[in-house]
Design a protein around this motif. Structure first.
Motif, PDB file in Angstrom:
ATOM      1  N   ASP A   1       1.512   7.450 -15.690  1.00 59.98           N
ATOM      2  CA  ASP A   1       0.952   6.274 -16.358  1.00 59.98           C
ATOM      3  C   ASP A   1       0.607   5.239 -15.293  1.00 59.98           C
ATOM      4  OD1 ASP A   1       0.289   4.075 -17.882  1.00 59.98           O
ATOM      5  OD2 ASP A   1       1.890   4.390 -19.343  1.00 59.98           O
ATOM      6  N   ILE A   2      -0.677   4.984 -15.129  1.00 58.42           N
ATOM      7  CA  ILE A   2      -1.112   4.045 -14.100  1.00 58.42           C
ATOM      8  C   ILE A   2      -0.554   2.648 -14.367  1.00 58.42           C
ATOM      9  CG2 ILE A   2      -3.245   3.436 -15.290  1.00 58.42           C
ATOM     10  CD1 ILE A   2      -2.733   3.877 -11.479  1.00 58.42           C
ATOM     11  N   ASN A   3      -0.311   2.335 -15.652  1.00 56.27           N
ATOM     12  CA  ASN A   3       0.253   1.022 -15.980  1.00 56.27           C
ATOM     13  C   ASN A   3       1.667   0.879 -15.420  1.00 56.27           C
ATOM     14  OD1 ASN A   3      -1.849  -0.214 -17.880  1.00 56.27           O
ATOM     15  ND2 ASN A   3      -1.519   1.793 -18.787  1.00 56.27           N
ATOM     16  N   ASP A   4       2.462   1.954 -15.526  1.00 58.38           N
ATOM     17  CA  ASP A   4       3.803   1.925 -14.945  1.00 58.38           C
ATOM     18  C   ASP A   4       3.745   1.716 -13.435  1.00 58.38           C
ATOM     19  OD1 ASP A   4       4.845   2.295 -17.424  1.00 58.38           O
ATOM     20  OD2 ASP A   4       5.382   4.408 -17.143  1.00 58.38           O
ATOM     21  N   ALA A   5       2.824   2.441 -12.788  1.00 57.43           N
ATOM     22  CA  ALA A   5       2.702   2.323 -11.332  1.00 57.43           C
ATOM     23  C   ALA A   5       2.320   0.906 -10.922  1.00 57.43           C
ATOM     24  CB  ALA A   5       1.665   3.326 -10.818  1.00 57.43           C
ATOM     25  N   LEU A   6       1.422   0.299 -11.671  1.00 58.32           N
ATOM     26  CA  LEU A   6       1.006  -1.066 -11.362  1.00 58.32           C
ATOM     27  C   LEU A   6       2.138  -2.062 -11.613  1.00 58.32           C
ATOM     28  CD1 LEU A   6      -2.597  -0.942 -12.863  1.00 58.32           C
ATOM     29  CD2 LEU A   6      -2.010  -1.122 -10.443  1.00 58.32           C
ATOM     30  N   GLN A   7       2.870  -1.883 -12.716  1.00 59.37           N
ATOM     31  CA  GLN A   7       3.997  -2.774 -13.012  1.00 59.37           C
ATOM     32  C   GLN A   7       5.094  -2.637 -11.960  1.00 59.37           C
ATOM     33  OE1 GLN A   7       4.937  -1.570 -17.007  1.00 59.37           O
ATOM     34  NE2 GLN A   7       3.578  -3.087 -17.940  1.00 59.37           N
ATOM     35  N   ASN A   8       5.379  -1.401 -11.543  1.00 56.40           N
ATOM     36  CA  ASN A   8       6.376  -1.183 -10.499  1.00 56.40           C
ATOM     37  C   ASN A   8       5.977  -1.892  -9.206  1.00 56.40           C
ATOM     38  OD1 ASN A   8       6.887   2.326 -11.453  1.00 56.40           O
ATOM     39  ND2 ASN A   8       7.568   0.439 -12.420  1.00 56.40           N
ATOM     40  N   SER A   9       4.709  -1.773  -8.858  1.00 58.77           N
ATOM     41  CA  SER A   9       4.217  -2.368  -7.614  1.00 58.77           C
ATOM     42  C   SER A   9       4.208  -3.888  -7.696  1.00 58.77           C
ATOM     43  CB  SER A   9       2.813  -1.843  -7.303  1.00 58.77           C
ATOM     44  OG  SER A   9       2.836  -0.431  -7.135  1.00 58.77           O
ATOM     45  N   ILE A  10       3.904  -4.436  -8.869  1.00 58.02           N
ATOM     46  CA  ILE A  10       3.945  -5.897  -9.043  1.00 58.02           C
ATOM     47  C   ILE A  10       5.374  -6.395  -8.875  1.00 58.02           C
ATOM     48  CG2 ILE A  10       3.732  -7.729 -10.772  1.00 58.02           C
ATOM     49  CD1 ILE A  10       1.239  -6.268 -11.799  1.00 58.02           C
ATOM     50  N   GLY A  11       6.336  -5.636  -9.402  1.00 59.43           N
ATOM     51  CA  GLY A  11       7.733  -6.001  -9.213  1.00 59.43           C
ATOM     52  C   GLY A  11       8.100  -6.037  -7.733  1.00 59.43           C
ATOM     53  N   ALA A  12       7.667  -5.023  -6.996  1.00 53.44           N
ATOM     54  CA  ALA A  12       7.945  -4.993  -5.556  1.00 53.44           C
ATOM     55  C   ALA A  12       7.257  -6.159  -4.849  1.00 53.44           C
ATOM     56  CB  ALA A  12       7.477  -3.664  -4.966  1.00 53.44           C
ATOM     57  N   ALA A  13       6.038  -6.496  -5.292  1.00 49.84           N
ATOM     58  CA  ALA A  13       5.315  -7.621  -4.685  1.00 49.84           C
ATOM     59  C   ALA A  13       6.034  -8.948  -4.955  1.00 49.84           C
ATOM     60  CB  ALA A  13       3.892  -7.671  -5.237  1.00 49.84           C
ATOM     61  N   LEU A  14       6.595  -9.094  -6.155  1.00 49.91           N
ATOM     62  CA  LEU A  14       7.375 -10.291  -6.458  1.00 49.91           C
ATOM     63  C   LEU A  14       8.582 -10.393  -5.524  1.00 49.91           C
ATOM     64  CD1 LEU A  14       7.494 -10.453 -10.379  1.00 49.91           C
ATOM     65  CD2 LEU A  14       6.102 -11.811  -8.820  1.00 49.91           C
ATOM     66  N   GLY A  15       9.248  -9.253  -5.322  1.00 51.79           N
ATOM     67  CA  GLY A  15      10.394  -9.246  -4.422  1.00 51.79           C
ATOM     68  C   GLY A  15      10.009  -9.620  -3.004  1.00 51.79           C
TER      69      GLY A  15
ATOM     70  N   SER B   1       0.839  -1.211   0.000  1.00 51.03           N
ATOM     71  CA  SER B   1       0.000   0.000   0.000  1.00 51.03           C
ATOM     72  C   SER B   1       0.867   1.252   0.000  1.00 51.03           C
ATOM     73  CB  SER B   1      -0.941   0.001   1.205  1.00 51.03           C
ATOM     74  OG  SER B   1      -1.815  -1.108   1.167  1.00 51.03           O
ATOM     75  N   LEU B   2       1.844   1.306   0.923  1.00 44.17           N
ATOM     76  CA  LEU B   2       2.724   2.473   1.002  1.00 44.17           C
ATOM     77  C   LEU B   2       3.591   2.587  -0.250  1.00 44.17           C
ATOM     78  CD1 LEU B   2       3.820   2.255   4.756  1.00 44.17           C
ATOM     79  CD2 LEU B   2       2.184   3.846   3.713  1.00 44.17           C
ATOM     80  N   PHE B   3       4.033   1.457  -0.776  1.00 45.57           N
ATOM     81  CA  PHE B   3       4.868   1.476  -1.980  1.00 45.57           C
ATOM     82  C   PHE B   3       4.074   2.021  -3.166  1.00 45.57           C
ATOM     83  CE2 PHE B   3       6.910  -0.193  -5.746  1.00 45.57           C
ATOM     84  CZ  PHE B   3       8.249  -0.009  -5.473  1.00 45.57           C
ATOM     85  N   PHE B   4       2.828   1.564  -3.322  1.00 51.18           N
ATOM     86  CA  PHE B   4       2.002   2.024  -4.445  1.00 51.18           C
ATOM     87  C   PHE B   4       1.729   3.524  -4.340  1.00 51.18           C
ATOM     88  CE2 PHE B   4      -2.242   2.420  -6.565  1.00 51.18           C
ATOM     89  CZ  PHE B   4      -1.805   2.140  -7.855  1.00 51.18           C
ATOM     90  N   ILE B   5       1.479   4.001  -3.126  1.00 55.89           N
ATOM     91  CA  ILE B   5       1.252   5.446  -2.932  1.00 55.89           C
ATOM     92  C   ILE B   5       2.507   6.227  -3.301  1.00 55.89           C
ATOM     93  CG2 ILE B   5       0.855   7.228  -1.181  1.00 55.89           C
ATOM     94  CD1 ILE B   5      -0.971   5.204   0.260  1.00 55.89           C
ATOM     95  N   ALA B   6       3.674   5.726  -2.897  1.00 57.20           N
ATOM     96  CA  ALA B   6       4.928   6.406  -3.216  1.00 57.20           C
ATOM     97  C   ALA B   6       5.152   6.456  -4.727  1.00 57.20           C
ATOM     98  CB  ALA B   6       6.097   5.700  -2.530  1.00 57.20           C
ATOM     99  N   ILE B   7       4.845   5.368  -5.423  1.00 60.87           N
ATOM    100  CA  ILE B   7       5.010   5.338  -6.872  1.00 60.87           C
ATOM    101  C   ILE B   7       4.053   6.329  -7.542  1.00 60.87           C
ATOM    102  CG2 ILE B   7       4.675   3.916  -8.933  1.00 60.87           C
ATOM    103  CD1 ILE B   7       7.289   3.400  -7.532  1.00 60.87           C
ATOM    104  N   LEU B   8       2.815   6.412  -7.043  1.00 59.40           N
ATOM    105  CA  LEU B   8       1.859   7.376  -7.595  1.00 59.40           C
ATOM    106  C   LEU B   8       2.365   8.804  -7.444  1.00 59.40           C
ATOM    107  CD1 LEU B   8      -1.602   5.934  -6.444  1.00 59.40           C
ATOM    108  CD2 LEU B   8      -0.565   5.816  -8.709  1.00 59.40           C
ATOM    109  N   VAL B   9       2.972   9.090  -6.303  1.00 60.05           N
ATOM    110  CA  VAL B   9       3.541  10.428  -6.088  1.00 60.05           C
ATOM    111  C   VAL B   9       4.656  10.706  -7.095  1.00 60.05           C
ATOM    112  CG1 VAL B   9       4.841  11.872  -4.481  1.00 60.05           C
ATOM    113  CG2 VAL B   9       2.901  10.515  -3.653  1.00 60.05           C
ATOM    114  N   LEU B  10       5.544   9.712  -7.303  1.00 60.78           N
ATOM    115  CA  LEU B  10       6.645   9.887  -8.255  1.00 60.78           C
ATOM    116  C   LEU B  10       6.133  10.030  -9.685  1.00 60.78           C
ATOM    117  CD1 LEU B  10       9.211   7.294  -6.830  1.00 60.78           C
ATOM    118  CD2 LEU B  10       9.308   9.792  -6.652  1.00 60.78           C
ATOM    119  N   GLU B  11       5.120   9.249 -10.049  1.00 61.04           N
ATOM    120  CA  GLU B  11       4.536   9.364 -11.382  1.00 61.04           C
ATOM    121  C   GLU B  11       3.925  10.760 -11.579  1.00 61.04           C
ATOM    122  OE1 GLU B  11       4.061   7.160 -14.109  1.00 61.04           O
ATOM    123  OE2 GLU B  11       5.622   5.949 -13.203  1.00 61.04           O
TER     124      GLU B  11
END
Length: 311
Positions: free
Chosen positions: A115-129, A93-103
């Motif tokens: 780009d909401i797609n970038d934010a979602l892809q970034n967050s999926i990468g973090a979730a994989l990690g 949750s916090l990671f996705f909010i941070a990415i939205l701020v950066l976007e």
């Protein structure tokens, strides 16, 4: 432990700065900062899809960016829970909010776009990690933990790659079977069933006819209309059959605007290129008018409907 924590914190900070550099300054972003148009993309598409193996031979910059949007953020899912005890829900949750701020900052500073797609892809990468960390860090040995985490991350990434490809096949329309137009009315209301011989002769070659054949017949010209009820690919084959003086013309208008024009002189000067198969996408409600003049003929006229794979 304190020394290890300091090392981890240093690695996390340095890696964060590296990612921020690529987000705001790499790929010539600084050179484009004089742009004055804010770009915000709020509608997601298949954000799970990654470049296919065929796209990577050889890879393009866009392919690498497509992978990077996910892979580059996997380390955050490992480093942050390694540093701080945090639940997955709180972390993502916090990671996705941070990415939205950066976007948003990217868009407002004209150093990129939101780009909401970038934010979602970034967050999926973090979730994989995060998943790789939870699966891998189960041993007392740091070396074994790192190896297990790396292998877990690889397996999870491959699973995501396959899932994205499967979802893309499900939501992408493809060409359906060919449907021949065997009863076509011209603008005068005269109907033609597309009666045809078995074959015609062009440039010394015997060309088999599969479905239909239309021409101006005894008229100076004849115009047929095709109106799409859905998204389709309209197609036909054309040419001047022998014997011919290469007279004739064919033109196509879409909603009143001419988009294609051909005269027999093209076949006279480039006989090896004929017959020609013509295809064009047609959106729902668009109307095509196909006008045939002289000795030119078109055959195997029809359409392929765009449909989902399960149709």
């Amino acid at each position: 432990m304190v020394k290890q924590r300091k090392i981890l914190l240093t690695i996390t900070v340095l890696y964060t700065l590296l990612v921020l550099y690529f987000m705001f300054f790499a790929f010539g972003r600084g050179e484009a900062s004089d742009h004055t148009i804010y770009t915000f993309i709020f509608m997601p598409d298949n954000f799970l899809k990654l470049p296919s193996p065929s796209d990577l031979m050889p890879p393009t910059l866009m392919d690498l960016v497509g992978f990077g949007n996910t892979i580059a953020f996997i380390p955050f899912g490992i480093l942050i829970p390694w540093l701080y005890r945090v639940s997955f829900v709180r972390f993502i949750s916090l990671f996705f909010i941070a990415i939205l701020v950066l976007e948003t900052l990217q868009a407002l500073t004209f150093l990129g776009s939101f780009d909401i797609n970038d934010a979602l892809q970034n967050s999926i990468g973090a979730a994989l990690g995060f998943g790789a960390y939870k699966l891998g860090f189960r041993y007392r040995s740091l070396g074994r933990n790192l190896v297990a985490t790396a292998l877990s991350g690889l397996v999870l990434f491959i699973a995501l790659w396959g899932l994205g490809a499967a979802v893309d096949k499900l939501i992408t329309k493809v060409e359906g079977p060919f449907t021949a137009i065997t009863d076509w009315k011209d603008t005068s209301g005269n109907s033609s069933t597309g009666d045809k011989p078995d074959s015609i002769q062009i440039n010394g070659q015997k060309i088999p006819l599969r479905y239909n054949l239309y021409s101006a017949e005894s008229l100076d010209s004849r115009t047929f209309t095709y109106k799409s009820e859905g998204r389709t690919i309209f197609c036909f084959t054309f040419g001047n059959p022998e014997p011919t003086d290469y007279s004739g013309e064919i033109s196509i208008t879409r909603d009143g605007q001419e988009i294609f024009n051909y005269t027999g002189d093209f076949q006279r000067t480039n006989p090896e290129q004929y017959p020609v198969v013509y295809e064009m996408p047609v959106e729902p409600g668009e109307e095509l008018k196909i006008t045939i003049k002289g000795g030119l003929e078109i055959w195997d006229v029809g359409y392929k409907k765009m449909q989902y794979i399960w149709n």
